[in-house]
Scaffold this motif. Structure first.
Motif, mmCIF file in Angstrom:
data_model
loop_
_atom_site.group_PDB
_atom_site.id
_atom_site.type_symbol
_atom_site.label_atom_id
_atom_site.label_comp_id
_atom_site.label_asym_id
_atom_site.label_seq_id
_atom_site.Cartn_x
_atom_site.Cartn_y
_atom_site.Cartn_z
ATOM 1 N N THR A 74 0.827 -1.213 0.000
ATOM 2 C CA THR A 74 0.000 0.000 0.000
ATOM 3 C C THR A 74 0.863 1.265 0.000
ATOM 4 N N LYS A 75 2.070 1.166 0.563
ATOM 5 C CA LYS A 75 2.977 2.317 0.595
ATOM 6 C C LYS A 75 3.404 2.729 -0.805
ATOM 7 N N ARG A 76 3.393 1.776 -1.727
ATOM 8 C CA ARG A 76 3.851 2.050 -3.093
ATOM 9 C C ARG A 76 2.703 2.339 -4.050
ATOM 10 N N GLN A 77 1.493 2.399 -3.553
ATOM 11 C CA GLN A 77 0.319 2.444 -4.417
ATOM 12 C C GLN A 77 0.337 3.618 -5.387
ATOM 13 N N ASN A 78 0.756 4.771 -4.955
ATOM 14 C CA ASN A 78 0.690 5.963 -5.814
ATOM 15 C C ASN A 78 2.070 6.527 -6.147
ATOM 16 N N VAL A 79 3.093 5.689 -6.023
ATOM 17 C CA VAL A 79 4.456 6.121 -6.301
ATOM 18 C C VAL A 79 4.855 5.667 -7.699
ATOM 19 N N LYS A 80 5.328 6.597 -8.509
ATOM 20 C CA LYS A 80 5.801 6.251 -9.844
ATOM 21 C C LYS A 80 7.213 5.718 -9.742
ATOM 22 N N MET A 81 7.418 4.467 -10.133
ATOM 23 C CA MET A 81 8.726 3.839 -10.001
ATOM 24 C C MET A 81 8.860 2.690 -10.983
ATOM 25 N N ASP A 82 10.101 2.394 -11.343
ATOM 26 C CA ASP A 82 10.421 1.260 -12.212
ATOM 27 C C ASP A 82 11.285 0.279 -11.429
ATOM 28 N N ILE A 83 10.991 -1.007 -11.569
ATOM 29 C CA ILE A 83 11.802 -2.047 -10.938
ATOM 30 C C ILE A 83 12.180 -3.074 -12.005
ATOM 31 N N PHE A 84 13.475 -3.356 -12.106
ATOM 32 C CA PHE A 84 13.975 -4.384 -13.014
ATOM 33 C C PHE A 84 14.667 -5.450 -12.177
ATOM 34 N N MET A 85 14.241 -6.713 -12.358
ATOM 35 C CA MET A 85 14.858 -7.833 -11.652
ATOM 36 C C MET A 85 15.309 -8.867 -12.674
ATOM 37 N N SER A 92 -2.370 -4.473 -8.529
ATOM 38 C CA SER A 92 -2.620 -3.353 -9.433
ATOM 39 C C SER A 92 -2.063 -2.092 -8.776
ATOM 40 N N ILE A 93 -0.772 -1.913 -8.921
ATOM 41 C CA ILE A 93 -0.104 -0.756 -8.316
ATOM 42 C C ILE A 93 0.137 0.271 -9.414
ATOM 43 N N SER A 94 -0.613 1.346 -9.356
ATOM 44 C CA SER A 94 -0.477 2.380 -10.372
ATOM 45 C C SER A 94 0.897 3.026 -10.259
ATOM 46 N N GLY A 95 1.499 3.296 -11.383
ATOM 47 C CA GLY A 95 2.802 3.944 -11.396
ATOM 48 C C GLY A 95 3.976 2.997 -11.411
ATOM 49 N N LEU A 96 3.740 1.700 -11.161
ATOM 50 C CA LEU A 96 4.831 0.730 -11.144
ATOM 51 C C LEU A 96 5.005 0.092 -12.510
#
Length: 298
Positions: A213-224, A254-258
């Motif tokens: 929930t902390k990441r719900q509205n944070v725009k971020m990219d993750i590459f693994m 469904s995390i917007s911005g991820l």
């Protein structure tokens, strides 16, 4: 047998083209760090502030990261030129005592792993953990990067600290993901290569769920990414299946911005995966520059 009579001059350790090295004290960690900084080639960079790529395990990864990213930036549709910052440690001689392999765990681990720590204290030299090596220092290390290192870099170089990427491999990958889950606004992009998801009974998988929930509205990219041969190399670590499990768990939300990317790289092991994974991460995370240049037009 002929003898070589060519004149030569010993110039010492090989430098990375366009880079500078600094030794910096951290109040947060109470330790010195070796900081390598490679600014982009002016030939291929526009004037003005440049984005920053922070790379943990600078002793091991700075050379590959700086060479690859600045080489890719030479392509007409390559990623934008970056300042690459390697965060490493003082080592004796040419690194034959491998001090950095023990010290890194102090900074890159977010908590204890008593099983692993006991194993490393019994390990043969040069991998033996001494008594002063204590796991769980990730919070202090992140504070060093954000509160001490970043402002210092900005005072010396023309940087855009609103466009930053955090990159790490193995324990560094664990640090990258722990940061992404607990402080998602710290960086805009996260690159976790062969992350040590196994650490502390795979606590990272539970942490992702607890912090979603902390990441719900944070725009971020993750590459693994992980190498396909890593699973067989260590049955306890479950490098491939752990990454797949974590990626599927993250994909189910469904995390917007991820924007999430995850890959299993064929033909790669834990020791070979950094460069091919880093190259793919740069292409995935950064928009091409679309420069109107081509060797064919010369």
């Amino acid at each position: 047998m002929s003898s070589c009579t060519n004149e030569f001059t010993d110039l010492g350790p090989t430098p990375i083209l366009g880079s500078n090295r600094f030794r910096i004290w951290s109040e947060n960690v109470s330790a010195y760090f070796i900081i390598d900084v490679a600014m982009p080639n002016p030939m291929f960079s526009k004037s003005g502030p440049v984005p920053v790529m922070f790379v943990t395990d600078g002793n091991i990864c700075f050379g590959a990261a700086s060479t690859l990213l600045n080489s890719l930036a030479m392509e007409p549709d390559g990623p934008p030129p970056h300042c690459i910052v390697g965060i490493g440690y003082d080592v004796s001689g040419r690194g034959e005592k491998a001090e950095h392999l023990a010290i890194r765990t102090r900074d890159l681990s977010p908590c204890e792993d008593k099983r692993f720590e006991a194993m490393m204290r019994r390990a043969p030299a040069p991998f033996t953990w001494q008594d002063e090596i204590l796991a769980g220092g990730a919070t202090s290390f992140l504070a060093f990067v954000l509160e001490e290192l970043s402002p210092w870099l900005a005072s010396r170089f023309d940087l855009d600290l609103t466009q930053t990427t955090l990159t790490g491999i193995s324990m560094g990958g664990l640090f990258v993901l722990n940061t992404a889950f607990t402080q998602p606004e710290a960086f805009q992009r996260y690159v976790a290569i062969s992350p040590a998801i196994w650490w502390a009974d795979s606590f990272l998988i539970a942490l992702e769920e607890q912090t979603s929930t902390k990441r719900q509205n944070v725009k971020m990219d993750i590459f693994m990414a992980v190498g396909e041969f890593e699973e067989a190399a260590d049955a306890h670590a479950k490098m491939v299946s752990n990454l797949v499990k974590l990626a599927n768990q993250m994909d189910s939300r469904s995390i917007s911005g991820l924007r999430l990317y995850h890959k299993i790289l064929k033909g790669e092991s834990h020791m070979s995966v950094f460069s091919p994974a880093f190259s793919r991460a740069c292409r995935a995370l950064f928009a091409g520059q679309n420069r109107n240049e081509s060797w064919a037009n010369l």
